[in-house]
Design a protein around this motif. Structure first.
Motif, PDB file in Angstrom:
ATOM      1  N   VAL A  40       0.777  -1.354   0.243  1.00 53.70           N
ATOM      2  CA  VAL A  40       0.084  -0.502   0.045  1.00 53.70           C
ATOM      3  C   VAL A  40       0.983   1.249  -0.081  1.00 53.70           C
ATOM      4  O   VAL A  40       1.677   1.351   0.824  1.00 53.70           O
ATOM      5  CB  VAL A  40      -1.315  -0.096   0.986  1.00 53.70           C
ATOM      6  N   GLU A  41       0.925   2.332  -1.425  1.00 49.38           N
ATOM      7  CA  GLU A  41       1.581   2.792  -0.990  1.00 49.38           C
ATOM      8  C   GLU A  41       1.337   3.999   0.282  1.00 49.38           C
ATOM      9  O   GLU A  41       0.132   4.573   0.758  1.00 49.38           O
ATOM     10  CB  GLU A  41       0.940   4.193  -2.385  1.00 49.38           C
ATOM     11  N   SER A  42       2.169   4.618   1.106  1.00 48.09           N
ATOM     12  CA  SER A  42       3.556   5.526   1.565  1.00 48.09           C
ATOM     13  C   SER A  42       1.880   4.992   3.243  1.00 48.09           C
ATOM     14  O   SER A  42       2.372   5.814   4.160  1.00 48.09           O
ATOM     15  CB  SER A  42       2.552   6.866   1.333  1.00 48.09           C
ATOM     16  N   LEU A  43       2.256   4.046   3.435  1.00 44.01           N
ATOM     17  CA  LEU A  43       0.760   3.088   4.021  1.00 44.01           C
ATOM     18  C   LEU A  43       1.412   3.468   5.239  1.00 44.01           C
ATOM     19  O   LEU A  43       2.296   2.536   5.534  1.00 44.01           O
ATOM     20  CB  LEU A  43       0.523   1.688   4.271  1.00 44.01           C
ATOM     21  N   GLU A  44       1.711   3.919   6.705  1.00 45.92           N
ATOM     22  CA  GLU A  44       2.225   4.335   7.951  1.00 45.92           C
ATOM     23  C   GLU A  44       1.394   4.612   9.102  1.00 45.92           C
ATOM     24  O   GLU A  44       0.033   5.044   8.748  1.00 45.92           O
ATOM     25  CB  GLU A  44       2.931   5.779   7.971  1.00 45.92           C
ATOM     26  N   ASP A 209      -2.796   5.106  -4.888  1.00 52.12           N
ATOM     27  CA  ASP A 209      -4.472   5.673  -5.061  1.00 52.12           C
ATOM     28  C   ASP A 209      -3.457   7.187  -3.198  1.00 52.12           C
ATOM     29  O   ASP A 209      -3.716   8.159  -3.415  1.00 52.12           O
ATOM     30  CB  ASP A 209      -5.620   5.607  -4.684  1.00 52.12           C
ATOM     31  N   THR A 210      -2.730   6.583  -2.466  1.00 52.19           N
ATOM     32  CA  THR A 210      -2.233   7.543  -1.726  1.00 52.19           C
ATOM     33  C   THR A 210      -1.375   7.905  -1.942  1.00 52.19           C
ATOM     34  O   THR A 210      -0.099   8.345  -0.929  1.00 52.19           O
ATOM     35  CB  THR A 210      -2.110   6.824   0.193  1.00 52.19           C
ATOM     36  N   HIS A 211      -0.497   7.942  -3.159  1.00 49.35           N
ATOM     37  CA  HIS A 211       1.223   8.962  -3.540  1.00 49.35           C
ATOM     38  C   HIS A 211       0.710  10.007  -3.395  1.00 49.35           C
ATOM     39  O   HIS A 211       0.176  10.806  -3.194  1.00 49.35           O
ATOM     40  CB  HIS A 211       0.948   8.186  -4.705  1.00 49.35           C
ATOM     41  N   GLY A 267       3.251  -0.924   4.195  1.00 46.24           N
ATOM     42  CA  GLY A 267       3.603   0.188   3.336  1.00 46.24           C
ATOM     43  C   GLY A 267       4.965   0.146   2.851  1.00 46.24           C
ATOM     44  O   GLY A 267       5.915  -0.250   3.497  1.00 46.24           O
ATOM     45  N   ASP A 268       5.014   0.840   1.624  1.00 44.07           N
ATOM     46  CA  ASP A 268       6.184   0.476   1.181  1.00 44.07           C
ATOM     47  C   ASP A 268       7.626   1.307   1.579  1.00 44.07           C
ATOM     48  O   ASP A 268       8.671   1.149   1.851  1.00 44.07           O
ATOM     49  CB  ASP A 268       6.159   0.462  -0.006  1.00 44.07           C
ATOM     50  N   HIS A 269       6.615   2.761   2.258  1.00 44.15           N
ATOM     51  CA  HIS A 269       7.764   3.174   2.443  1.00 44.15           C
ATOM     52  C   HIS A 269       6.856   4.108   3.813  1.00 44.15           C
ATOM     53  O   HIS A 269       5.457   4.148   3.426  1.00 44.15           O
ATOM     54  CB  HIS A 269       8.722   4.288   2.016  1.00 44.15           C
ATOM     55  N   LEU A 270       7.103   5.493   4.623  1.00 45.84           N
ATOM     56  CA  LEU A 270       6.669   6.455   4.710  1.00 45.84           C
ATOM     57  C   LEU A 270       6.556   7.671   4.056  1.00 45.84           C
ATOM     58  O   LEU A 270       6.954   8.093   2.139  1.00 45.84           O
ATOM     59  CB  LEU A 270       7.199   7.725   5.210  1.00 45.84           C
ATOM     60  N   LEU A 288       4.054   0.358   7.559  1.00 49.73           N
ATOM     61  CA  LEU A 288       2.924  -0.339   8.031  1.00 49.73           C
ATOM     62  C   LEU A 288       3.911  -2.382   7.816  1.00 49.73           C
ATOM     63  O   LEU A 288       3.823  -2.089   6.584  1.00 49.73           O
ATOM     64  CB  LEU A 288       1.350  -0.874   8.468  1.00 49.73           C
ATOM     65  N   ASN A 289       3.527  -2.697   8.909  1.00 46.54           N
ATOM     66  CA  ASN A 289       3.555  -4.334   8.094  1.00 46.54           C
ATOM     67  C   ASN A 289       2.362  -4.980   9.096  1.00 46.54           C
ATOM     68  O   ASN A 289       2.239  -5.622  10.361  1.00 46.54           O
ATOM     69  CB  ASN A 289       4.909  -5.073   8.346  1.00 46.54           C
ATOM     70  N   ILE A 290       1.361  -5.631   8.000  1.00 48.11           N
ATOM     71  CA  ILE A 290       0.341  -6.446   9.092  1.00 48.11           C
ATOM     72  C   ILE A 290       0.492  -7.816   8.414  1.00 48.11           C
ATOM     73  O   ILE A 290       0.112  -8.373   7.570  1.00 48.11           O
ATOM     74  CB  ILE A 290      -0.935  -5.848   8.933  1.00 48.11           C
TER      75      ILE A 290
END
Length: 371
Positions: A40-44, A209-211, A267-270, A288-290
């Motif tokens: 998920v793009e930028s998921l933090e 989408d969250t880029h 999350g790939d990165h912050l 995040l890693n779930i």
């Protein structure tokens, strides 16, 4: 990578801490899980209070965190802080010490790299898995396609493939731009999963989408921004992403293969700026890693880790056993093995990783190969 051959040196850090895969290191029986891996793009962690479906998955999944009172996750680190470098690091345990612009140009050539470094998909392939990758951007964007094609992924579907589905449907919401909407990528992934006939499989997909800098709000999202401000626009994107991700995971869990499938949300990165929805300090922010429905779990979840630790952790949660519990520069978080971040601390680890790019060993691993 950027050094003259006569300037290269031997790396004590590499020789002392890098664990290269060999087939006799890994063992498994026939009860290992299937895998669905969602980048998920930028998921933090700063997003969680604005993403209730993702927070539900976080609360109910296996999550490793180093903070007591704040939602945690993994720390960004050099060599794993962009999309392609994160994917390389999470799948091999090795940093990608190149800039994104360099990798975009590299991807256009179709060259492959790190051919001598087997990753999770190479290992899964050796155990009879069919490995599938889906993204809503062109496959050579960031060199993701060439990398995965040379590392055990059997089928790669990109923007062109998803667009064909949308054209056949007569979908008026088809988006132009850097990538197709996440909703369309999830639908394409569901179509693939609906027709799978393999005993063992992995399916990896990426969202966009969250880029940065404000995301891309799909016209089909019910969530609308409270104002034209970037923070309100992004908040609407995030709420929509949360609903779609939650719905996709719910769908997977209700399929015949769901009980034997682990879903990993990473999350790939912050987010590449201050968090648009939180005032959380940079030092407290984590990707995040779930791990959802792992075969093996643990109650010892207070860990300090980076993307390097994802590969051995993922394999062991799926049911594989890794001798020594280490792969690349990573340590399985199911084990008592200390991560490099726990051993050295962030400042010293960053210093050693920066020097690694000038080593004989790292440049030998990186060597490119024509398509």
């Amino acid at each position: 990578i950027t050094h003259r051959q006569d300037k290269l040196y031997h790396s004590k850090f590499y020789n002392g801490h890098f664990v290269k895969y060999s087939p006799d290191m890994v063992s498994a029986d026939d009860t290992t899980r299937n895998l669905i891996f969602i980048y998920v793009e930028s998921l933090e962690n700063s997003f969680l209070s604005h993403a209730p479906e993702i927070r539900r998955l976080y609360d109910n999944g296996l999550v490793f965190a180093d903070q007591e009172n704040t939602y945690g996750g993994g720390r960004n680190i050099i060599g794993a802080a962009t999309t392609i470098s994160s994917m390389v690091s999470k799948s091999t345990g090795l940093p990608l010490l190149c800039g994104s612009s360099f990798m975009n140009n590299f991807g256009e050539s179709g060259l492959t790299f790190f051919e001598k470094v087997p990753g999770i998909y190479d290992i899964l392939h050796q155990y009879g898995y069919r490995n599938i990758y889906v993204q809503g951007t062109p496959e050579r964007f960031g060199a993701t396609g060439p990398f995965f094609a040379s590392h055990g992924v059997d089928d790669i579907y990109d923007k062109n493939d998803v667009e064909k589905m949308l054209i056949e449907k007569g979908d008026k919401y088809r988006r132009s731009g850097p990538g197709l909407a996440d909703a369309d990528v999830f639908e394409y992934a569901q179509r693939i999963l609906d027709t799978l006939s393999y005993d063992k499989f992995s399916l990896t997909l990426t969202t966009i989408d969250t880029h940065y800098p404000r995301g891309f709000l799909d016209k089909r999202c019910r969530e609308r921004p409270k104002s034209s401000a970037d923070k309100d626009y992004f908040a609407a994107v995030l709420r929509c992403t949360s609903k779609r991700l939650g719905a996709f995971v719910d769908w997977v869990e209700n399929q015949p293969f769901g009980k034997n499938t682990e879903v990993v949300i990473a999350g790939d990165h912050l987010f590449m700026a201050r968090s648009p929805v939180s005032k959380m300090r940079l030092r407290d922010r984590r990707f995040l890693n779930i791990y959802i429905n792992p075969k093996y779990s643990t109650d010892q979840t207070k860990r300090t880790y980076t993307s390097f630790d994802s590969a051995p952790t993922l394999l062991e949660t799926m049911g594989f056993h890794i001798e020594g519990h280490r792969l690349g520069f990573g340590a399985s978080l199911l084990s008592d093995e200390r991560t490099l971040l726990e051993t050295f601390g962030e400042r010293k680890l960053v210093h050693m990783l920066r020097e690694l790019s000038g080593s004989i060993e790292y440049n030998e691993l990186f060597k490119t190969k024509a398509p």
